[in-house]
Design an enzyme around this catalytic site. Structure first.
Site, PDB file in Angstrom:
ATOM      1  N   ASP A 207       0.812  -1.223   0.000  1.00  0.00           N
ATOM      2  CA  ASP A 207       0.000   0.000   0.000  1.00  0.00           C
ATOM      3  C   ASP A 207       0.844   1.272   0.000  1.00  0.00           C
ATOM      4  OD1 ASP A 207      -2.539   1.329   0.060  1.00  0.00           O
ATOM      5  OD2 ASP A 207      -2.304   1.666   2.202  1.00  0.00           O
ATOM      6  N   SER A 232      -6.816   5.062  -0.169  1.00  0.00           N
ATOM      7  CA  SER A 232      -7.111   3.753  -0.742  1.00  0.00           C
ATOM      8  C   SER A 232      -8.600   3.442  -0.585  1.00  0.00           C
ATOM      9  CB  SER A 232      -6.286   2.671  -0.049  1.00  0.00           C
ATOM     10  OG  SER A 232      -4.902   2.940  -0.157  1.00  0.00           O
ATOM     11  N   GLN A 282      -5.194  -2.255  -6.877  1.00  0.00           N
ATOM     12  CA  GLN A 282      -5.761  -1.315  -5.906  1.00  0.00           C
ATOM     13  C   GLN A 282      -6.414  -0.153  -6.633  1.00  0.00           C
ATOM     14  OE1 GLN A 282      -3.329   1.651  -3.541  1.00  0.00           O
ATOM     15  NE2 GLN A 282      -3.926   0.317  -1.853  1.00  0.00           N
TER      16      GLN A 282
END
Length: 292
Positions: A207, A232, A282
Site C-alpha cells: 500500500d 485507498s 488497488q
C-alpha cells in the site's frame, strides 16, 4: 533487525481477546489516519491465526471503509466462513469506536502441484545500485512544502528498505510520463520462517507506492508534495509462489486508468531471481485540490 522492524513485528503480533477476536494498535503515519497497509496486514494476521499452518494464504480482497484513528486500538473480528478439504475462507472486520473501518476476505489453500507458467520479470536496475530513502529524501527536502515531511517519511519507512528504480513522483512533478513505477524492497533485518509473516509484511508494503503510477501519468508529485489528496478504496492480492519479505522483491507497478476522481493501480512482485510471487490491484481516490 533494527528497532523499527521490531516495532512493526510487535504491531503484527495481535492480542487474542477471544477465540476469533483480536486487538491491534497503530504506528505513526505520514497522514493523520491509520496506514492502510497496516490495517490490511493486521487483518490478514487475524485471519491466518484461525487457519492451520499448512494452509498458506493465496489471496485477499479488501475494502477501506472509514479512516482509522491511530490513537485508538483496532478490534479484528474473524468469521470462519468455510473450512473445506483444500480451501479455507475467512472474513475479517476491523472495528474502531463501534464502527467498521475495514473489511477483508482471505482464502487459504493446502499446497498442491499444478500447471505452471508466469509473466516474465521486467528489466530493472540492481537494488544495491539504488539510493536508500536516507540518501534520497533529505537530498530533496526542498520538494516538500510542509516542515517535517522528510522526517515523517523516513520514520514511516524505517522498517523497510524501499528503493526507487526511477525518479519518484515528487521528483517529476509537472512532467507527465509513462504510468509505470518500480521499487525494490525488503525488511531491514532477517525474519522468522513463518510464511504468514512474510505474506503479511508484503501486504503492509503493497500500500506504500502502488498509486504512484497514477500520479506519474499526470505529472503530480503526490500527497507529501501537496498537489494531490487521496486514499485507498479497495485492495486485492494473489500470492502465487513462496517468497521472503526479508529478501529483495521488485514491485513493478502500472496504472491502466484514472477517472471519476479514482485511479487504478496494478502490480506484480518478483523475487530477485525472477519468480512471480504476488499480483496486486488497488483503486484509490485521487483528487486535485480545488485551489489548484
Amino acid at each position: 533487525m533494527n528497532a523499527a522492524l521490531r516495532s512493526l513485528l510487535d504491531l503484527l503480533d495481535l492480542e487474542r481477546i477471544e477465540r476469533d477476536i483480536f486487538r491491534g494498535f497503530s504506528r505513526p503515519a505520514v497522514v493523520p489516519r491509520v496506514f492502510g497497509g497496516q490495517v490490511a496486514a493486521q487483518a490478514l494476521v487475524a485471519a491466518g491465526r484461525t487457519v492451520p499452518a499448512e494452509r498458506p494464504a493465496h489471496s485477499l480482497h479488501a475494502y477501506f471503509l472509514r479512516p482509522g484513528d491511530p490513537g485508538a486500538p483496532i478490534v479484528y473480528e474473524v468469521d470462519r466462513i468455510r473450512d473445506g478439504r483444500s480451501f479455507t475462507t475467512r472474513r475479517v472486520v476491523a472495528v474502531q469506536h463501534g464502527q467498521p473501518i475495514f473489511h477483508l476476505s482471505a482464502s487459504f489453500q493446502v499446497y498442491e502441484d499444478g500447471m505452471e507458467h508466469q509473466e516474465a520479470m521486467p528489466q530493472a536496475p540492481d537494488p544495491e545500485s539504488l539510493p536508500t530513502a536516507e540518501e534520497l529524501l533529505p537530498a530533496h527536502a526542498d520538494r516538500f512544502p510542509e516542515p517535517g515531511t522528510v522526517e515523517r517519511l523516513l520514520e514511516a519507512r524505517a522498517a523497510v528498505d524501499l528503493r526507487y528504480a526511477q525518479d519518484p513522483p515528487f521528483l517529476t512533478a509537472g512532467r507527465p510520463r509513462e504510468p509505470r513505477s518500480q521499487v525494490w524492497f525488503r525488511t531491514r533485518g532477517k525474519l522468522d520462517d513463518d510464511p504468514l509473516l512474510h505474506v503479511c509484511l508484503a501486504t503492509y508494503v503493497s500500500d506504500m507506492t502502488l498509486l504512484d503510477s497514477v500520479l506519474l501519468a499526470h505529472g503530480r508529485g503526490g500527497w507529501a508534495v501537496g498537489d494531490v489528496v487521496g486514499a485507498s478504496l479497495d485492495h486485492a492480492m494473489w500470492f502465487h509462489r513462496p517468497f521472503r519479505a526479508d529478501e529483495w522483491l521488485l514491485y513493478d507497478q502500472r496504472s491502466p486508468s484514472a477517472s471519476g476522481g479514482r485511479g487504478l493501480g496494478t502490480a506484480h512482485m518478483y523475487t530477485q531471481d525472477g519468480r512471480l510471487a504476488v499480483t496486486v490491484i488497488q483503486e484509490g481516490v485521487v483528487r486535485v485540490p480545488r485551489s489548484r
